[in-house]
Design a protein around this motif. Structure first.
Motif, PDB file in Angstrom:
ATOM      1  N   CYS A 210       0.831  -1.208   0.000  1.00  0.00           N
ATOM      2  CA  CYS A 210       0.000   0.000   0.000  1.00  0.00           C
ATOM      3  C   CYS A 210       0.864   1.256   0.000  1.00  0.00           C
ATOM      4  N   PHE A 211       1.966   1.224   0.732  1.00  0.00           N
ATOM      5  CA  PHE A 211       2.888   2.359   0.785  1.00  0.00           C
ATOM      6  C   PHE A 211       3.451   2.654  -0.603  1.00  0.00           C
ATOM      7  N   VAL A 212       3.790   1.599  -1.340  1.00  0.00           N
ATOM      8  CA  VAL A 212       4.301   1.783  -2.698  1.00  0.00           C
ATOM      9  C   VAL A 212       3.196   2.292  -3.623  1.00  0.00           C
ATOM     10  N   LEU A 213       1.984   1.764  -3.487  1.00  0.00           N
ATOM     11  CA  LEU A 213       0.868   2.223  -4.306  1.00  0.00           C
ATOM     12  C   LEU A 213       0.573   3.710  -4.072  1.00  0.00           C
ATOM     13  N   ARG A 214       0.815   4.157  -2.864  1.00  0.00           N
ATOM     14  CA  ARG A 214       0.512   5.552  -2.536  1.00  0.00           C
ATOM     15  C   ARG A 214       1.640   6.495  -2.946  1.00  0.00           C
ATOM     16  N   ASN A 215       2.889   6.067  -2.751  1.00  0.00           N
ATOM     17  CA  ASN A 215       4.014   6.992  -2.900  1.00  0.00           C
ATOM     18  C   ASN A 215       5.041   6.600  -3.958  1.00  0.00           C
ATOM     19  N   GLY A 216       4.900   5.430  -4.544  1.00  0.00           N
ATOM     20  CA  GLY A 216       5.919   4.949  -5.473  1.00  0.00           C
ATOM     21  C   GLY A 216       5.801   5.533  -6.867  1.00  0.00           C
ATOM     22  N   SER A 217       6.697   5.099  -7.732  1.00  0.00           N
ATOM     23  CA  SER A 217       6.673   5.515  -9.139  1.00  0.00           C
ATOM     24  C   SER A 217       5.539   4.801  -9.859  1.00  0.00           C
ATOM     25  N   LEU A 218       5.216   5.262 -11.062  1.00  0.00           N
ATOM     26  CA  LEU A 218       4.158   4.624 -11.841  1.00  0.00           C
ATOM     27  C   LEU A 218       4.473   3.157 -12.107  1.00  0.00           C
ATOM     28  N   SER A 219       5.726   2.878 -12.452  1.00  0.00           N
ATOM     29  CA  SER A 219       6.093   1.493 -12.758  1.00  0.00           C
ATOM     30  C   SER A 219       5.950   0.599 -11.529  1.00  0.00           C
ATOM     31  N   SER A 220       6.350   1.085 -10.348  1.00  0.00           N
ATOM     32  CA  SER A 220       6.239   0.261  -9.140  1.00  0.00           C
ATOM     33  C   SER A 220       4.775   0.088  -8.725  1.00  0.00           C
ATOM     34  N   LYS A 221       3.937   1.076  -9.006  1.00  0.00           N
ATOM     35  CA  LYS A 221       2.507   0.924  -8.736  1.00  0.00           C
ATOM     36  C   LYS A 221       1.904  -0.157  -9.631  1.00  0.00           C
ATOM     37  N   ARG A 222       2.276  -0.144 -10.911  1.00  0.00           N
ATOM     38  CA  ARG A 222       1.788  -1.185 -11.825  1.00  0.00           C
ATOM     39  C   ARG A 222       2.244  -2.559 -11.366  1.00  0.00           C
ATOM     40  N   GLU A 223       3.498  -2.663 -10.987  1.00  0.00           N
ATOM     41  CA  GLU A 223       4.046  -3.947 -10.542  1.00  0.00           C
ATOM     42  C   GLU A 223       3.366  -4.430  -9.270  1.00  0.00           C
ATOM     43  N   SER A 224       3.067  -3.517  -8.356  1.00  0.00           N
ATOM     44  CA  SER A 224       2.376  -3.886  -7.115  1.00  0.00           C
ATOM     45  C   SER A 224       0.987  -4.444  -7.417  1.00  0.00           C
ATOM     46  N   ALA A 225       0.275  -3.793  -8.337  1.00  0.00           N
ATOM     47  CA  ALA A 225      -1.064  -4.269  -8.697  1.00  0.00           C
ATOM     48  C   ALA A 225      -0.999  -5.650  -9.342  1.00  0.00           C
ATOM     49  N   ARG A 226       0.005  -5.870 -10.180  1.00  0.00           N
ATOM     50  CA  ARG A 226       0.146  -7.185 -10.820  1.00  0.00           C
ATOM     51  C   ARG A 226       0.461  -8.278  -9.791  1.00  0.00           C
ATOM     52  N   ILE A 227       1.270  -7.942  -8.796  1.00  0.00           N
ATOM     53  CA  ILE A 227       1.587  -8.908  -7.742  1.00  0.00           C
ATOM     54  C   ILE A 227       0.316  -9.271  -6.978  1.00  0.00           C
ATOM     55  N   LEU A 228      -0.479  -8.276  -6.619  1.00  0.00           N
ATOM     56  CA  LEU A 228      -1.727  -8.538  -5.908  1.00  0.00           C
ATOM     57  C   LEU A 228      -2.659  -9.412  -6.740  1.00  0.00           C
ATOM     58  N   GLU A 229      -2.740  -9.141  -8.044  1.00  0.00           N
ATOM     59  CA  GLU A 229      -3.593  -9.965  -8.912  1.00  0.00           C
ATOM     60  C   GLU A 229      -3.109 -11.411  -8.924  1.00  0.00           C
ATOM     61  N   SER A 230      -1.800 -11.607  -9.002  1.00  0.00           N
ATOM     62  CA  SER A 230      -1.253 -12.963  -9.025  1.00  0.00           C
ATOM     63  C   SER A 230      -1.529 -13.706  -7.724  1.00  0.00           C
ATOM     64  N   LEU A 231      -1.501 -12.986  -6.609  1.00  0.00           N
ATOM     65  CA  LEU A 231      -1.716 -13.627  -5.312  1.00  0.00           C
ATOM     66  C   LEU A 231      -3.183 -13.962  -5.062  1.00  0.00           C
ATOM     67  N   ALA A 232      -4.089 -13.300  -5.765  1.00  0.00           N
ATOM     68  CA  ALA A 232      -5.530 -13.525  -5.548  1.00  0.00           C
ATOM     69  C   ALA A 232      -5.993 -14.759  -6.312  1.00  0.00           C
ATOM     70  N   HIS A 233      -5.402 -15.913  -5.983  1.00  0.00           N
ATOM     71  CA  HIS A 233      -5.707 -17.121  -6.749  1.00  0.00           C
ATOM     72  C   HIS A 233      -6.611 -18.089  -5.995  1.00  0.00           C
ATOM     73  N   ASP A 234      -6.992 -17.773  -4.750  1.00  0.00           N
ATOM     74  CA  ASP A 234      -7.963 -18.601  -4.038  1.00  0.00           C
ATOM     75  C   ASP A 234      -8.779 -17.717  -3.104  1.00  0.00           C
ATOM     76  N   ALA A 235      -9.828 -18.298  -2.516  1.00  0.00           N
ATOM     77  CA  ALA A 235     -10.760 -17.516  -1.703  1.00  0.00           C
ATOM     78  C   ALA A 235     -10.072 -16.877  -0.497  1.00  0.00           C
ATOM     79  N   GLU A 236      -9.134 -17.591   0.116  1.00  0.00           N
ATOM     80  CA  GLU A 236      -8.489 -17.078   1.315  1.00  0.00           C
ATOM     81  C   GLU A 236      -7.622 -15.862   1.009  1.00  0.00           C
ATOM     82  N   SER A 237      -6.845 -15.931  -0.073  1.00  0.00           N
ATOM     83  CA  SER A 237      -5.984 -14.796  -0.412  1.00  0.00           C
ATOM     84  C   SER A 237      -6.819 -13.585  -0.821  1.00  0.00           C
ATOM     85  N   LYS A 238      -7.917 -13.812  -1.526  1.00  0.00           N
ATOM     86  CA  LYS A 238      -8.792 -12.697  -1.887  1.00  0.00           C
ATOM     87  C   LYS A 238      -9.376 -12.050  -0.633  1.00  0.00           C
TER      88      LYS A 238
END
Length: 426
Positions: A210-238
């Motif tokens: 969240c800290f990176v999403l709020r204060n990071g560069s555009l590229s690091s924000k995109r990468e953070s969102a992609r990491i979160l999407e990859s981790l949301a692969h089951d009900a518990e992680s979501k």
């Protein structure tokens, strides 16, 4: 083993590895020669009916896994026939001969790497840590074999996740996010990260993201969102992701405030991935997803691919009572849905309008659709090459909307009959 100790060892290894094969390591591969799936130089290029070329082994694995779409365009494939791209094959072979890229770069054994590890202690400075991480990023960016090597290196993923959870320096966090983004698609990595973040000593994982999403560069924000999407692969992680209120509000803020299409694409994909459960939909609606998506859809500068994902997310939100209520109370949303007809995400736009007007009989949405000349657009959709279920929903919508025109004192009915006589359904 401490994080600095392992990173120091890897840095030493990378320095030696680069000296052993530096010329081959940094050769720029023409993008046309890379397979869109593996990102490696294609050995046997074949083309799908969509015109996109892949390496045979990669696309066969994709199709044999049950997919019926083109990975690059996500178009449904009417045919899975693979056509050898002989011209491209010849060009790649000539390029390989010129650069001697068919020879493997030397790779030290695990025993050699362990020797490097034992030579370092953990007294390195913060500057050294950033330097080590930057070298690892450069190494991982070059080719898939390098990323596979790091993913398989015993303890490496665990160490960088640990550093992410303990460090507050933005530059360090962004470098680690970049490494994770490069490695997350490697076999087993997202499962290992998922397992790590459930431990009590890794509880700062999401606050760091969240800290990176709020204060990071555009590229690091995109990468953070992609990491979160990859981790949301089951009900518990979501569920865990949705528990982070700051995280959800920040993701929606990025969709509404930033003007970077690539960032919007990554964030919307993440939100779609986490929003499948009943509670997830309600949470997103509570944070104002309907208004955010409506405004993005009504923005004339919004790219087609972004609009499609906005409509997909609206379709998901409309399947819960809170979402339908928000859509009903926001006239902009109905107008945005009408605007999406024949432009982007037609099926999702039709499905939401059909659900609101036909299934739930929402008069507010119906009246907005009528005022926005929605009947004409729905009739045009019916005459297009749409799926049977879409055509059926459109037919029901036309009937409900025309009945609405009549019950409303004939508002607009004559105009619709005059302007759409040539496209009336049979």
């Amino acid at each position: 083993m401490t994080p600095l100790l392992l990173l120091s060892a890897l840095s030493a290894f990378l320095t030696i590895w680069q000296k052993m094969g530096r010329q081959e390591l940094f050769i720029t591969v023409p993008s046309l020669f890379r397979c869109p799936i593996s990102m490696e130089v294609m050995r046997s290029p074949v083309s799908l009916c969509t015109g996109v070329t892949y390496d045979r082994s990669s696309i066969q694995h994709w199709l044999e896994s049950g997919h019926d779409t083109c990975p690059a365009t996500m178009q449904v494939l009417p045919s899975k026939h693979l056509v050898p791209n002989l011209t491209l094959h010849r060009l790649i072979n000539l390029w390989l001969l010129e650069h001697h890229s068919s020879q493997s770069s030397p790779k030290p054994s695990t025993q050699q790497i362990q020797v490097y590890i034992e030579k370092f202690d953990d007294e390195n400075s913060e500057v050294d840590l950033r330097d080590y991480l930057a070298k690892i990023v450069d190494f991982a960016k070059v080719r898939n074999q390098n990323r596979r090597f790091l993913a398989d290196f015993d303890g490496f993923v665990e160490v960088i996740v640990g550093v992410l959870c303990k460090r507050a320096e933005m530059e360090v966090l962004e470098l680690i996010i970049r490494i994770l983004d490069l490695l997350i698609s490697q076999h087993g990595v997202k499962e290992r990260v998922h397992s790590l973040i459930f431990r009590s000593n890794y509880q700062n994982f999401f606050p760091s993201i969240c800290f990176v999403l709020r204060n990071g560069s555009l590229s690091s924000k995109r990468e953070s969102a992609r990491i979160l999407e990859s981790l949301a692969h089951d009900a518990e992680s979501k569920r865990r992701i949705l528990e982070q209120e700051d995280l959800l509000s920040m993701l929606l803020h990025l969709v509404s405030s930033d003007n970077d299409p690539d960032l919007h694409d990554a964030v919307l994909s993440c939100l779609i991935a986490v929003s499948r459960s009943r509670s997830a939909k309600a949470e997103l609606v509570r944070f104002g997803v309907v208004l955010v998506l409506s405004e993005r859809l009504l923005d004339p500068n919004t790219k087609l691919s972004i609009a499609e994902k906005c409509l997909k997310l609206l379709s998901i939100a409309s399947t819960c009572a809170e979402g339908r209520s928000a859509i009903s109370e926001n006239p902009k949303c109905a107008a945005a849905l009408v605007g999406g007809l024949m432009k982007a995400g037609t099926e999702d736009a039709v499905a939401v309008l059909w659900g609101m007007c036909c299934v739930h009989g929402d008069r507010k949405v119906r009246d907005v659709v009528i005022k926005c000349n929605g009947v004409t657009k729905i009739l045009l959709v019916m005459q297009s090459d749409c799926e049977g279920n879409v055509r059926s929903m459109c037919g029901e919508l036309v009937k409900v909307l025309r009945d609405g025109c009549k019950s409303g004192g004939g508002l607009g009915l004559g105009r619709y009959e005059t302007k759409t006589a040539h496209i009336m359904p049979c």
